[in-house]
Write a protein that holds these residues in place. Structure first.
Motif, PDB file in Angstrom:
ATOM      1  N   TRP A 185       1.011  30.620 -22.712  1.00 23.06           N
ATOM      2  CA  TRP A 185       2.009  30.007 -21.839  1.00 23.06           C
ATOM      3  C   TRP A 185       2.205  28.556 -22.251  1.00 23.06           C
ATOM      4  CZ3 TRP A 185      -0.450  31.789 -16.568  1.00 23.06           C
ATOM      5  CH2 TRP A 185      -0.210  33.164 -16.392  1.00 23.06           C
ATOM      6  N   PRO A 186       3.439  28.096 -22.388  1.00 26.00           N
ATOM      7  CA  PRO A 186       3.660  26.662 -22.660  1.00 26.00           C
ATOM      8  C   PRO A 186       3.321  25.853 -21.410  1.00 26.00           C
ATOM      9  CG  PRO A 186       5.746  27.785 -22.294  1.00 26.00           C
ATOM     10  CD  PRO A 186       4.698  28.864 -22.318  1.00 26.00           C
ATOM     11  N   ILE A 187       2.796  24.665 -21.627  1.00 28.90           N
ATOM     12  CA  ILE A 187       2.492  23.794 -20.484  1.00 28.90           C
ATOM     13  C   ILE A 187       3.792  23.125 -20.038  1.00 28.90           C
ATOM     14  CG2 ILE A 187       1.168  21.800 -19.676  1.00 28.90           C
ATOM     15  CD1 ILE A 187      -0.882  22.378 -21.811  1.00 28.90           C
ATOM     16  N   PRO A 188       4.212  23.317 -18.801  1.00 35.37           N
ATOM     17  CA  PRO A 188       5.451  22.674 -18.320  1.00 35.37           C
ATOM     18  C   PRO A 188       5.396  21.166 -18.516  1.00 35.37           C
ATOM     19  CG  PRO A 188       4.658  24.289 -16.733  1.00 35.37           C
ATOM     20  CD  PRO A 188       3.580  24.151 -17.761  1.00 35.37           C
ATOM     21  N   GLY A 189       6.560  20.586 -18.845  1.00 35.05           N
ATOM     22  CA  GLY A 189       6.635  19.158 -19.146  1.00 35.05           C
ATOM     23  C   GLY A 189       5.970  18.253 -18.118  1.00 35.05           C
ATOM     24  N   PRO A 190       6.310  18.375 -16.819  1.00 33.17           N
ATOM     25  CA  PRO A 190       5.703  17.491 -15.809  1.00 33.17           C
ATOM     26  C   PRO A 190       4.182  17.638 -15.730  1.00 33.17           C
ATOM     27  CG  PRO A 190       7.657  18.558 -14.929  1.00 33.17           C
ATOM     28  CD  PRO A 190       7.366  19.225 -16.239  1.00 33.17           C
ATOM     29  N   ILE A 191       3.700  18.874 -15.878  1.00 36.86           N
ATOM     30  CA  ILE A 191       2.243  19.096 -15.818  1.00 36.86           C
ATOM     31  C   ILE A 191       1.568  18.479 -17.046  1.00 36.86           C
ATOM     32  CG2 ILE A 191       0.429  20.857 -15.883  1.00 36.86           C
ATOM     33  CD1 ILE A 191       2.189  22.637 -14.184  1.00 36.86           C
ATOM     34  N   ASN A 192       2.206  18.623 -18.200  1.00 38.73           N
ATOM     35  CA  ASN A 192       1.645  18.038 -19.413  1.00 38.73           C
ATOM     36  C   ASN A 192       1.576  16.509 -19.297  1.00 38.73           C
ATOM     37  OD1 ASN A 192       0.706  18.412 -22.211  1.00 38.73           O
ATOM     38  ND2 ASN A 192       2.553  17.283 -22.750  1.00 38.73           N
ATOM     39  N   GLU A 193       2.638  15.896 -18.767  1.00 39.80           N
ATOM     40  CA  GLU A 193       2.633  14.443 -18.579  1.00 39.80           C
ATOM     41  C   GLU A 193       1.566  14.028 -17.562  1.00 39.80           C
ATOM     42  OE1 GLU A 193       4.272  11.989 -20.173  1.00 39.80           O
ATOM     43  OE2 GLU A 193       4.874  13.611 -21.526  1.00 39.80           O
ATOM     44  N   PHE A 194       1.429  14.844 -16.505  1.00 34.77           N
ATOM     45  CA  PHE A 194       0.398  14.593 -15.489  1.00 34.77           C
ATOM     46  C   PHE A 194      -0.985  14.592 -16.130  1.00 34.77           C
ATOM     47  CE2 PHE A 194      -2.757  16.877 -12.855  1.00 34.77           C
ATOM     48  CZ  PHE A 194      -2.951  15.951 -11.844  1.00 34.77           C
ATOM     49  N   LEU A 195      -1.251  15.583 -16.987  1.00 28.85           N
ATOM     50  CA  LEU A 195      -2.556  15.682 -17.649  1.00 28.85           C
ATOM     51  C   LEU A 195      -2.775  14.522 -18.622  1.00 28.85           C
ATOM     52  CD1 LEU A 195      -2.697  19.531 -18.394  1.00 28.85           C
ATOM     53  CD2 LEU A 195      -3.975  18.282 -16.638  1.00 28.85           C
ATOM     54  N   ILE A 196      -1.714  14.107 -19.307  1.00 30.42           N
ATOM     55  CA  ILE A 196      -1.820  12.981 -20.251  1.00 30.42           C
ATOM     56  C   ILE A 196      -2.166  11.694 -19.510  1.00 30.42           C
ATOM     57  CG2 ILE A 196      -0.512  11.489 -21.804  1.00 30.42           C
ATOM     58  CD1 ILE A 196       1.014  13.984 -22.743  1.00 30.42           C
ATOM     59  N   ILE A 197      -1.442  11.431 -18.406  1.00 27.79           N
ATOM     60  CA  ILE A 197      -1.669  10.200 -17.643  1.00 27.79           C
ATOM     61  C   ILE A 197      -3.062  10.199 -17.022  1.00 27.79           C
ATOM     62  CG2 ILE A 197      -0.916   8.839 -15.643  1.00 27.79           C
ATOM     63  CD1 ILE A 197       1.953   9.895 -16.227  1.00 27.79           C
ATOM     64  N   LEU A 198      -3.417  11.296 -16.360  1.00 29.32           N
ATOM     65  CA  LEU A 198      -4.722  11.372 -15.705  1.00 29.32           C
ATOM     66  C   LEU A 198      -5.853  11.366 -16.733  1.00 29.32           C
ATOM     67  CD1 LEU A 198      -6.294  11.622 -13.078  1.00 29.32           C
ATOM     68  CD2 LEU A 198      -5.970  14.110 -13.182  1.00 29.32           C
ATOM     69  N   GLY A 199      -5.661  12.129 -17.817  1.00 27.39           N
ATOM     70  CA  GLY A 199      -6.679  12.173 -18.868  1.00 27.39           C
ATOM     71  C   GLY A 199      -6.844  10.842 -19.575  1.00 27.39           C
ATOM     72  N   GLY A 200      -5.776  10.020 -19.581  1.00 26.45           N
ATOM     73  CA  GLY A 200      -5.858   8.705 -20.216  1.00 26.45           C
ATOM     74  C   GLY A 200      -6.843   7.775 -19.530  1.00 26.45           C
ATOM     75  N   ALA A 201      -7.139   8.067 -18.264  1.00 27.46           N
ATOM     76  CA  ALA A 201      -8.107   7.241 -17.534  1.00 27.46           C
ATOM     77  C   ALA A 201      -9.549   7.597 -17.883  1.00 27.46           C
ATOM     78  CB  ALA A 201      -7.896   7.403 -16.032  1.00 27.46           C
ATOM     79  N   ALA A 202      -9.740   8.710 -18.594  1.00 25.00           N
ATOM     80  CA  ALA A 202     -11.095   9.182 -18.881  1.00 25.00           C
ATOM     81  C   ALA A 202     -11.864   8.218 -19.780  1.00 25.00           C
ATOM     82  CB  ALA A 202     -11.043  10.571 -19.517  1.00 25.00           C
ATOM     83  N   THR A 203     -11.217   7.732 -20.837  1.00 24.91           N
ATOM     84  CA  THR A 203     -11.942   6.893 -21.803  1.00 24.91           C
ATOM     85  C   THR A 203     -12.419   5.578 -21.185  1.00 24.91           C
ATOM     86  OG1 THR A 203     -10.762   7.879 -23.664  1.00 24.91           O
ATOM     87  CG2 THR A 203     -11.820   5.755 -24.039  1.00 24.91           C
ATOM     88  N   PRO A 204     -11.521   4.715 -20.666  1.00 23.51           N
ATOM     89  CA  PRO A 204     -12.021   3.464 -20.083  1.00 23.51           C
ATOM     90  C   PRO A 204     -12.883   3.693 -18.846  1.00 23.51           C
ATOM     91  CG  PRO A 204      -9.692   3.737 -19.605  1.00 23.51           C
ATOM     92  CD  PRO A 204     -10.048   4.814 -20.580  1.00 23.51           C
ATOM     93  N   GLY A 205     -12.500   4.680 -18.028  1.00 17.84           N
ATOM     94  CA  GLY A 205     -13.269   4.948 -16.809  1.00 17.84           C
ATOM     95  C   GLY A 205     -14.684   5.406 -17.108  1.00 17.84           C
ATOM     96  N   ALA A 206     -14.819   6.322 -18.071  1.00 19.80           N
ATOM     97  CA  ALA A 206     -16.137   6.849 -18.414  1.00 19.80           C
ATOM     98  C   ALA A 206     -17.020   5.758 -19.016  1.00 19.80           C
ATOM     99  CB  ALA A 206     -16.001   8.013 -19.391  1.00 19.80           C
ATOM    100  N   LEU A 207     -16.462   4.968 -19.928  1.00 20.88           N
ATOM    101  CA  LEU A 207     -17.244   3.921 -20.581  1.00 20.88           C
ATOM    102  C   LEU A 207     -17.675   2.853 -19.578  1.00 20.88           C
ATOM    103  CD1 LEU A 207     -15.142   3.515 -23.850  1.00 20.88           C
ATOM    104  CD2 LEU A 207     -17.294   4.752 -23.579  1.00 20.88           C
ATOM    105  N   PHE A 208     -16.775   2.457 -18.701  1.00 19.08           N
ATOM    106  CA  PHE A 208     -17.101   1.458 -17.680  1.00 19.08           C
ATOM    107  C   PHE A 208     -18.182   2.004 -16.742  1.00 19.08           C
ATOM    108  CE2 PHE A 208     -16.680  -1.143 -13.931  1.00 19.08           C
ATOM    109  CZ  PHE A 208     -16.302  -2.393 -14.394  1.00 19.08           C
ATOM    110  N   ALA A 209     -18.057   3.275 -16.386  1.00 22.93           N
ATOM    111  CA  ALA A 209     -19.039   3.892 -15.485  1.00 22.93           C
ATOM    112  C   ALA A 209     -20.415   3.965 -16.135  1.00 22.93           C
ATOM    113  CB  ALA A 209     -18.573   5.292 -15.086  1.00 22.93           C
ATOM    114  N   ILE A 210     -20.463   4.234 -17.446  1.00 22.89           N
ATOM    115  CA  ILE A 210     -21.740   4.250 -18.162  1.00 22.89           C
ATOM    116  C   ILE A 210     -22.410   2.881 -18.046  1.00 22.89           C
ATOM    117  CG2 ILE A 210     -22.825   4.357 -20.442  1.00 22.89           C
ATOM    118  CD1 ILE A 210     -20.692   6.431 -21.215  1.00 22.89           C
ATOM    119  N   GLY A 211     -21.646   1.818 -18.328  1.00 23.18           N
ATOM    120  CA  GLY A 211     -22.201   0.475 -18.267  1.00 23.18           C
ATOM    121  C   GLY A 211     -22.652   0.089 -16.870  1.00 23.18           C
ATOM    122  N   ALA A 212     -21.836   0.385 -15.876  1.00 22.25           N
ATOM    123  CA  ALA A 212     -22.184   0.037 -14.500  1.00 22.25           C
ATOM    124  C   ALA A 212     -23.427   0.784 -14.036  1.00 22.25           C
ATOM    125  CB  ALA A 212     -21.007   0.348 -13.577  1.00 22.25           C
TER     126      ALA A 212
END
Length: 310
Positions: A185-212
């Motif tokens: 199944w193709p990922i619908p455009g809005p859902i794909n953008e939602f996953l990109i935006i939300l997933g983009g928070a993973a890198t800085p959020g995870a690294l900051f959380a490790i340090g804290a």
């Protein structure tokens, strides 16, 4: 090598920023817990779903890869266990120390960092390492500790292990993504953008959380923690490299990603397990702290060493 260190440095700078925020009290333990929960259940899950939804099961599962990673890890696991027994400590403590020697911070550090440094093609191999860590070694420590305390292996333990895996959002996200991919199944455009935006928070959020989270960790038996850090940062990638390149003939790029993933510092979930069972939590805390600080240099060295493979 200097160029690779410069590439990895921003990731560890974010960890240092989180550590500073936690150490000064600007970021409280409660705030760290909520940030970790957000990353674990939402941001990282979105990243994993998006990546795995664009992969096929055949692209992810590679039997020689799994055998190489498991065999290399088991060698270091047994070595750490043997050294612990020679020191005369209990079996459950030995199991926790062995876990420190082979379980790296693949979820919070490996997935975002290696995807950027080694390319998005690395995600399939990193997810396979993560799955092995959670399913094989995550189950093993629960079995060893509960079996040691009860004096025998109870069937209920297997149910506990299975339920824990079903509740782990990283495993669930990978399964959901691969299922979506299998259905083609193709990922619908809005859902794909939602996953990109939300997933983009993973890198800085995870690294900051490790340090804290590191800011609240205190030291116990630093010589033991130093040994466990050496196992994780040096012996583990070395053993995995021998298994992947000389024994099981894993494809060069996949082998490079596997070795880099094996070089990651001790994972925070080892501390969570140690704290849950009341076994050597402070020792694990120290190993996480030492290995994360040293990883700023050692991970760069390992990635530089495997770079000719791809």
């Amino acid at each position: 090598m200097a160029a690779i260190f410069i590439q990895t440095l921003p990731f560890f700078m974010i960890i240092a920023l989180g550590y500073g925020a936690g150490r000064t009290g600007f970021f409280t333990p409660q705030a760290t817990a909520y940030l970790t929960k957000f990353v674990f259940y939402f941001a990282l899950s979105a990243m994993l779903i998006r990546f795995s939804a664009n992969l096929g099961l055949r692209e992810v599962f590679d039997l020689p890869f799994v055998l190489a990673y498991v065999c290399g890890s088991v060698v270091v696991y047994l070595l750490a266990t043997g050294i612990a027994w020679l020191r005369g400590i209990r079996a459950e403590e030995a199991a926790v120390e062995a876990q420190c020697a082979v379980i790296g911070n693949v979820g919070f550090l490996g997935i975002p960092m290696l995807a950027i440094l080694m390319g998005e093609a690395a995600i399939a191999s990193v997810m396979l390492v993560l799955a092995v860590d959670l399913i094989v070694f995550g189950a093993l420590i629960v079995v060893v500790i509960t079996g040691t305390r009860d004096g025998r292996m109870r069937p209920a333990v297997l149910g506990t292990v299975g339920l824990g895996l079903l509740k782990n959002p990283m495993i669930v996200s990978i399964v959901v993504g691969l299922t979506w991919s299998a259905l083609q199944w193709p990922i619908p455009g809005p859902i794909n953008e939602f996953l990109i935006i939300l997933g983009g928070a993973a890198t800085p959020g995870a690294l900051f959380a490790i340090g804290a989270s590191l800011a609240g960790k205190s030291a116990e038996r630093p010589h033991v923690a130093g040994w466990l850090s050496f196992c994780k940062l040096v012996l583990h990638p070395a053993a995995v490299a021998v298994a992947a390149l000389l024994v099981f003939d894993v494809a060069p790029y996949a082998a490079a990603v596997m070795i880099a993933a094996a070089a990651l510092p001790v994972a925070g979930n080892v501390y969570m397990l140690a704290q849950h069972y009341g076994v050597a939590a402070q020792r694990v805390s120290t190993a996480i702290l030492i290995s994360t600080v040293l990883a700023a240099v050692t991970v760069s060295l390992v990635i530089g060493w495997v770079q000719p493979l791809y």
